[in-house]
Design a protein around this motif. Structure first.
Motif, short mmCIF file in Angstrom:
data_model
loop_
_atom_site.label_atom_id
_atom_site.label_comp_id
_atom_site.label_asym_id
_atom_site.label_seq_id
_atom_site.Cartn_x
_atom_site.Cartn_y
_atom_site.Cartn_z
N GLU B 155 0.65 -1.22 0.25
CA GLU B 155 -0.46 0.01 0.12
C GLU B 155 0.76 1.59 -0.05
O GLU B 155 0.51 2.26 -0.59
CB GLU B 155 -0.80 0.07 1.59
CG GLU B 155 -2.31 -0.95 1.25
CD GLU B 155 -2.58 -1.21 2.42
OE1 GLU B 155 -2.74 -0.05 3.48
OE2 GLU B 155 -2.90 -1.93 2.39
N SER B 158 1.37 2.49 -3.57
CA SER B 158 0.16 2.85 -3.79
C SER B 158 0.28 3.79 -3.35
O SER B 158 -0.09 5.07 -4.59
CB SER B 158 -1.11 2.23 -3.46
OG SER B 158 -1.78 1.81 -4.15
N ILE B 159 -0.19 4.17 -2.04
CA ILE B 159 -0.24 5.95 -1.39
C ILE B 159 1.30 7.08 -1.93
O ILE B 159 0.65 7.75 -2.40
CB ILE B 159 -0.06 5.55 -0.42
CG1 ILE B 159 -0.95 5.51 0.48
CG2 ILE B 159 -0.17 7.29 0.42
CD1 ILE B 159 -0.73 4.72 1.73
N LEU B 160 2.33 6.37 -2.49
CA LEU B 160 3.22 7.43 -2.61
C LEU B 160 3.31 7.46 -4.55
O LEU B 160 3.66 8.42 -4.95
CB LEU B 160 4.26 6.87 -3.38
CG LEU B 160 4.76 7.01 -0.60
CD1 LEU B 160 6.05 6.62 -0.80
CD2 LEU B 160 4.65 8.53 -0.24
N GLY B 161 2.57 6.14 -5.19
CA GLY B 161 3.22 5.92 -6.25
C GLY B 161 1.92 5.71 -7.35
O GLY B 161 2.31 5.08 -8.89
N GLY B 162 0.88 5.66 -6.67
CA GLY B 162 -0.86 5.29 -7.19
C GLY B 162 -0.99 4.48 -6.94
O GLY B 162 -1.77 3.88 -7.34
N GLN B 163 -0.26 2.96 -8.03
CA GLN B 163 -0.32 1.59 -7.85
C GLN B 163 0.91 0.24 -7.49
O GLN B 163 1.95 1.05 -7.76
CB GLN B 163 -1.21 1.23 -8.92
CG GLN B 163 -0.74 1.14 -10.39
CD GLN B 163 -1.75 0.91 -11.46
OE1 GLN B 163 -2.33 0.95 -11.74
NE2 GLN B 163 -1.16 -0.52 -12.06
N TRP B 164 0.15 -0.73 -7.36
CA TRP B 164 1.59 -1.22 -7.14
C TRP B 164 0.83 -2.99 -7.69
O TRP B 164 -0.42 -3.39 -7.48
CB TRP B 164 2.23 -1.83 -6.27
CG TRP B 164 3.88 -2.90 -6.23
CD1 TRP B 164 4.36 -1.86 -6.83
CD2 TRP B 164 3.25 -4.29 -6.35
NE1 TRP B 164 5.60 -3.71 -6.75
CE2 TRP B 164 4.98 -4.96 -6.93
CE3 TRP B 164 2.37 -4.78 -6.49
CZ2 TRP B 164 5.21 -6.07 -6.47
CZ3 TRP B 164 2.57 -6.16 -6.62
CH2 TRP B 164 4.06 -6.70 -6.16
N PRO B 165 1.44 -3.57 -9.12
CA PRO B 165 2.39 -3.40 -9.74
C PRO B 165 2.43 -2.75 -10.94
O PRO B 165 0.86 -2.44 -11.18
CB PRO B 165 2.79 -4.81 -10.54
CG PRO B 165 1.38 -5.36 -10.51
CD PRO B 165 0.43 -5.35 -9.60
N HIS B 166 2.75 -2.12 -11.25
CA HIS B 166 3.09 -1.44 -12.61
C HIS B 166 2.75 -0.51 -12.89
O HIS B 166 1.16 0.22 -13.34
CB HIS B 166 2.41 -1.87 -13.90
CG HIS B 166 2.89 -3.11 -14.07
ND1 HIS B 166 4.40 -3.53 -13.73
CD2 HIS B 166 2.46 -4.34 -15.02
CE1 HIS B 166 4.16 -4.72 -13.84
NE2 HIS B 166 3.56 -5.30 -15.10
N SER B 167 3.54 0.99 -11.71
CA SER B 167 3.22 2.55 -12.20
C SER B 167 4.54 2.86 -12.56
O SER B 167 5.59 2.68 -13.13
CB SER B 167 3.13 3.25 -10.50
OG SER B 167 2.99 4.63 -11.18
N SER B 168 3.88 4.31 -13.40
CA SER B 168 5.49 5.09 -13.34
C SER B 168 5.31 6.33 -13.39
O SER B 168 5.78 7.67 -13.51
CB SER B 168 5.22 5.15 -15.03
OG SER B 168 5.03 4.01 -15.24
N PHE B 169 5.53 6.64 -11.76
CA PHE B 169 5.68 7.52 -11.44
C PHE B 169 7.01 8.22 -10.74
O PHE B 169 6.70 9.63 -10.07
CB PHE B 169 4.84 7.82 -9.76
CG PHE B 169 5.83 6.53 -8.40
CD1 PHE B 169 6.47 6.66 -7.78
CD2 PHE B 169 5.26 5.30 -9.05
CE1 PHE B 169 7.49 6.10 -7.30
CE2 PHE B 169 5.88 4.11 -8.27
CZ PHE B 169 6.49 4.38 -7.15
N VAL B 176 6.49 12.41 -9.86
CA VAL B 176 5.70 12.76 -9.92
C VAL B 176 4.44 13.56 -9.07
O VAL B 176 3.85 14.27 -8.85
CB VAL B 176 4.48 12.80 -11.33
CG1 VAL B 176 5.12 12.68 -12.48
CG2 VAL B 176 3.63 11.34 -10.64
N SER B 177 4.55 12.78 -7.88
CA SER B 177 3.08 12.49 -7.19
C SER B 177 3.69 13.96 -6.06
O SER B 177 5.16 14.19 -5.47
CB SER B 177 2.94 11.49 -6.10
OG SER B 177 4.65 10.72 -5.45
#
Lengths: 312, 506
Positions: B155, B158-169, B176-177
């Protein structure tokens, strides 16, 4: 009577499996127990020896063991030159195994974009394709007219990866004897009848055309940064990821990973446009109206949005 | 002289498909050839794509170390665009990388490695009943517990980067966050819960107490010092490992490589464990000596791989990937290339990190009985004890500062750059060349490419081939030793980008 499930990994990264393990309500263990699912094979869960595994496959393909649900993760690899030998199982192309299992399965679920449409590698030397679609074109590996033993086409649940609740929801519906109603590209309407845009916390910025040209801001990413949120179907902002957030909420453009043409051949992180207006408009929108609406919306934008005062 | 026999041992419960070809000489593995069975051609998929596309495509190389690929891709772009990465972005990148590593280490240990303890070959062993109770797939108590806790720790990503697996933050210039104070607080709660689970379930003591274990002798004392330690997953591992003789298996090449784990922010209260700009220092370890890592010394050899090229050994900036499926032939037997550091094969992963760090416990164990399955797997399952606390500290530092998470970068038109990180399985590098705003060349060397490497032009075996060769097998019909050895490297065949298999048994 328990439900026999066989999970086959083909040309993929395992991401759909790990997405499945994200599930919370129910988690994967409770789900298998609640629906009385007997896992004939899952590469990360099974403990069978290779010989036992081979025997399971023989029993299924010879019709001695019921195959209620076949889940395929990853694309069907046909290269090089149609031989399929870039992905082999026991010296034969794995695509042959896909075919043999599909012929026996009552229900077939293509888990993720690679299995649904070809996904990563669909344009490349590995000649990847989806089970029943090749990108937007019906057909794929099994052919347009294929129906499983239960009389249905392959159920496509795309996403890169597919959201865990969609995997569990689809399999639960099948287990209950009420397979999900399918829409375009044989995707369940329950989860693919919604746009990724719906529920995005940046919606208000989008409404008033407060659009970002650089990353790390609060506004909308649709006009300049290549966000596909209003263009594609998916549950990212309805069900959220890991129960917490989504790409677009934190400022990552939606890459349209549920779409048949993912990954697109034009660059990510930028929006193709005609005179500053995105080339692709939200589904069902005509350009003239859109331009008029966006012009007025931008003029009406409240200062708190223009100043990025509104938290997201 | 007994008859030589060739067998093929396929392995599941690894990421991707793997087969090991073994030549037996009586009860001894005389020779080993490792081959994955899938080729996905990522490097060629990348050609001619947009300059930032590596951030989207390369995480899809692997569903379990997706964030590591993103980090490597972003670092390569940082270099090309000469971006200045703010400290807060480095912290966010590191925190998400550690979260991914925590889930990987626990999942690999409980769901992949330890399941072998339930193999029927051990049915008469004293630990067998306990192994069944803990590690039976889907039902075992340790497995159920690990499934619950690992999904929770993710989690944080996800909080810092949107989702796991496969984000591009992660992007050139940072992330970007812009996590708010409550986001950071939520991450702290998630981490706190994971830490208390890890200490209770895996260690049987606090991380701080575990980190006092500094020698092989300490390890003996640690196990017997309390019931909670004896009965924890780690306690069980130590008991099982001793009984199964894991300390006598899988020596490998005795060379280690680590690119340096966790880039240090410019200003931080976290104290580096080494002297380089990383929390875990970079190092190439050979004959017990630690050398600085210089990426110029990395070459990939394709003399035994199914690729065609005039040169057989190239730096990844020059590397090309042209598949050449000739079927059975005398020499080529794998689609994995053979990475070499200054001409040497090298093992990578948690044990390599500990060796580059000269961690007293692992240095002592290796000095006493050479590298082994036992120390390799131990390094993985206790690694979180060294990373959880820095993660927490970096979360605090984010909360305390008001610094940016991103600085705008120059347009990326031309240039070359590399991103080198430590993924859960070890050293991962992306080498990127961009021309006219398009990707011209993208070469990835994944940790498993190092570990699963085939022979090179000088006939040197790759790390796990070397670890297998010469192993005595108790029961040739059920060579459980092979499973232990290969799995101790935490194989990830989906990452081993160039992968397929040659059938050559007679």
């Amino acid at each position: 009577m328990s439900l026999n499930l066989f999970w086959l990994q083909c040309g993929g990264c395992g991401g759909d499996t790990w997405s499945l393990f994200n599930a919370s309500s129910p988690n994967v263990v409770d789900f298998l127990e609640a629906q009385d699912i007997n896992v004939l094979w899952h590469p990360s869960l099974s403990v069978q020896s290779h010989e036992e595994h081979r025997e399971t496959i023989r029993r299924v393909t010879e019709g001695r063991e019921r195959l209620d649900v076949l889940c395929v993760e990853g694309s069907v690899i046909r290269g090089p030159g149609g031989t399929g030998m870039y992905d082999d199982f026991d010296g034969s192309p794995k695509k042959d195994l896909v075919y043999a299992l599909a012929a026996q399965a009552k229900h077939i679920v293509a888990v993720g974009t690679c299995a649904s449409f070809g996904g990563i590698g669909a344009d490349g030397e590995i000649e990847a394709t989806g089970l029943q679609f090749h990108k937007h074109e019906p057909g794929g590996f099994l052919g347009e007219d294929f129906v499983s033993g239960g009389g249905r086409p392959v159920i496509n649940i795309p996403g890169c990866p597919c959201h865990c609740d969609v995997i569990i929801g689809t399999l639960s519906a099948i287990a209950q004897g009420t397979p999900p109603e399918l829409g375009d590209y044989n995707m369940p309407l329950e989860w693919f009848g919604v746009m990724v845009h719906q529920g995005c916390t940046r919606n208000e910025y989008h409404e008033y055309r407060v659009e970002e040209k650089r990353m790390g801001e609060k506004g909308c990413l649709f006009f300049y940064l290549g966000c596909h949120g209003p263009l594609v179907h998916g549950v990212c902002n309805k069900l959220l990821w890991n129960g917490r957030s989504s790409k677009t909420r934190v400022g990552v453009p939606c890459f349209g990973c549920t779409r048949p043409d993912f990954p697109q051949l034009y660059p990510f992180f930028e929006t193709r446009n005609i005179e500053g207006i995105p080339l692709e408009l939200p589904e069902g929108m005509d350009r003239a109206h859109y331009m008029a609406y966006k012009g007025m919306a931008a003029a009406a934008a409240p200062a708190r949005l223009k100043k990025r005062k509104t938290r997201i | 002289m007994s008859a030589r026999k060739k067998v093929v041992v396929p392995l599941n419960r690894v990421e991707g498909d793997l087969k090991v070809h073994l030549e037996y000489d009586g009860n001894k593995i005389y020779d080993a050839f490792s081959a994955g069975t899938m080729y996905r051609g990522f490097e060629n998929i990348m050609k001619e794509r947009g300059p930032l596309d590596g951030l989207v495509i390369t995480p899809r190389i692997c569903g379990i170390c997706t964030t590591s690929h993103l980090y490597a891709a972003a670092k390569a772009l940082d270099m090309i665009s000469q971006a200045v990465v703010p400290d807060n972005a480095t912290r966010v990148r590191n925190i998400t990388l550690i979260a991914e590593q925590l889930q990987n280490d626990v999942r690999h240990h409980t769901m992949q490695f330890m399941v072998d303890a339930t193999n029927p070959v051990y049915e008469n062993a004293p630990f067998y009943e306990e192994a069944i109770e803990r590690y039976t797939p889907i039902r075992g108590s340790s497995i159920v517990s690990a499934i619950q806790s690992t999904k929770r720790v993710l989690e944080i990503v996800s909080i810092l980067g949107g989702q796991w697996p496969h984000s591009s933050f992660m992007v050139p210039g940072g992330v970007v966050s812009v996590p708010g104070a409550n986001d950071i607080m939520q991450c702290k709660y998630v981490l706190r819960r994971f830490k208390s689970w890890y200490e209770k379930q895996i260690l049987g003591c606090t991380c701080e107490e575990w980190n006092q274990v500094q020698s092989a002798r300490d390890l003996e004392d640690w196990l017997e010092s309390s019931p909670s330690r004896y009965s924890s997953d780690l306690g069980f591992y130590l008991r099982f490992g001793r009984e199964a003789g894991l300390d006598r298996l899988g020596k490998g090449t005795e060379n280690f490589i680590s690119y340096g784990f966790l880039d240090m922010p410019r200003k931080t209260g976290v104290k580096s464990l080494g002297s380089t700009g990383y929390y875990f220092p970079a190092g190439f370890v050979s004959s017990g000596m630690v050398r600085q890592v210089n990426q110029h010394e990395i070459k990939e050899d394709i003399s035994h791989s199914w690729f065609t090229n005039d040169e057989t050994e190239l730096h990844p900036y020059e590397g090309v990937t042209i598949p050449y499926a000739t079927g059975s032939e005398g020499r080529r037997y794998s689609w994995a290339k053979a990475p070499r550091y200054d001409g040497h094969p090298a093992e990578t992963g948690p044990l390599a990190q500990m060796m580059a760090l000269q961690h007293p416990l692992f240095t002592d164990m290796v000095n006493q009985s050479a590298p082994s399955v036992f120390s390799r797997q131990l390094a993985r399952i206790v690694r979180p004890a060294l990373t959880i606390s820095v993660m927490d500290q970096w979360l605090d530092e984010i909360a305390e500062t008001d610094e940016p998470f991103f600085t705008p970068y120059n347009d990326i038109k031309n240039g070359q750059g590399h991103g080198m990180v430590e993924a859960p399985r070890g050293s991962l590098g992306h080498w990127v060349i961009i021309e006219d705003g398009r990707i011209k060349r993208y070469q990835v060397i994944s940790p498993t490419t190092w570990n699963a490497s085939p022979r090179d032009a000088n006939g040197q075996l790759g790390p796990w081939e070397r670890a297998l060769a010469g192993t005595a097998i108790k029961n040739p019909n059920a060579p459980i030793e092979v499973d232990h050895i290969v799995r101790s490297f935490d194989p990830c065949l989906v990452c081993t980008v160039h992968c397929a298999d040659l059938r050559w048994e007679v």
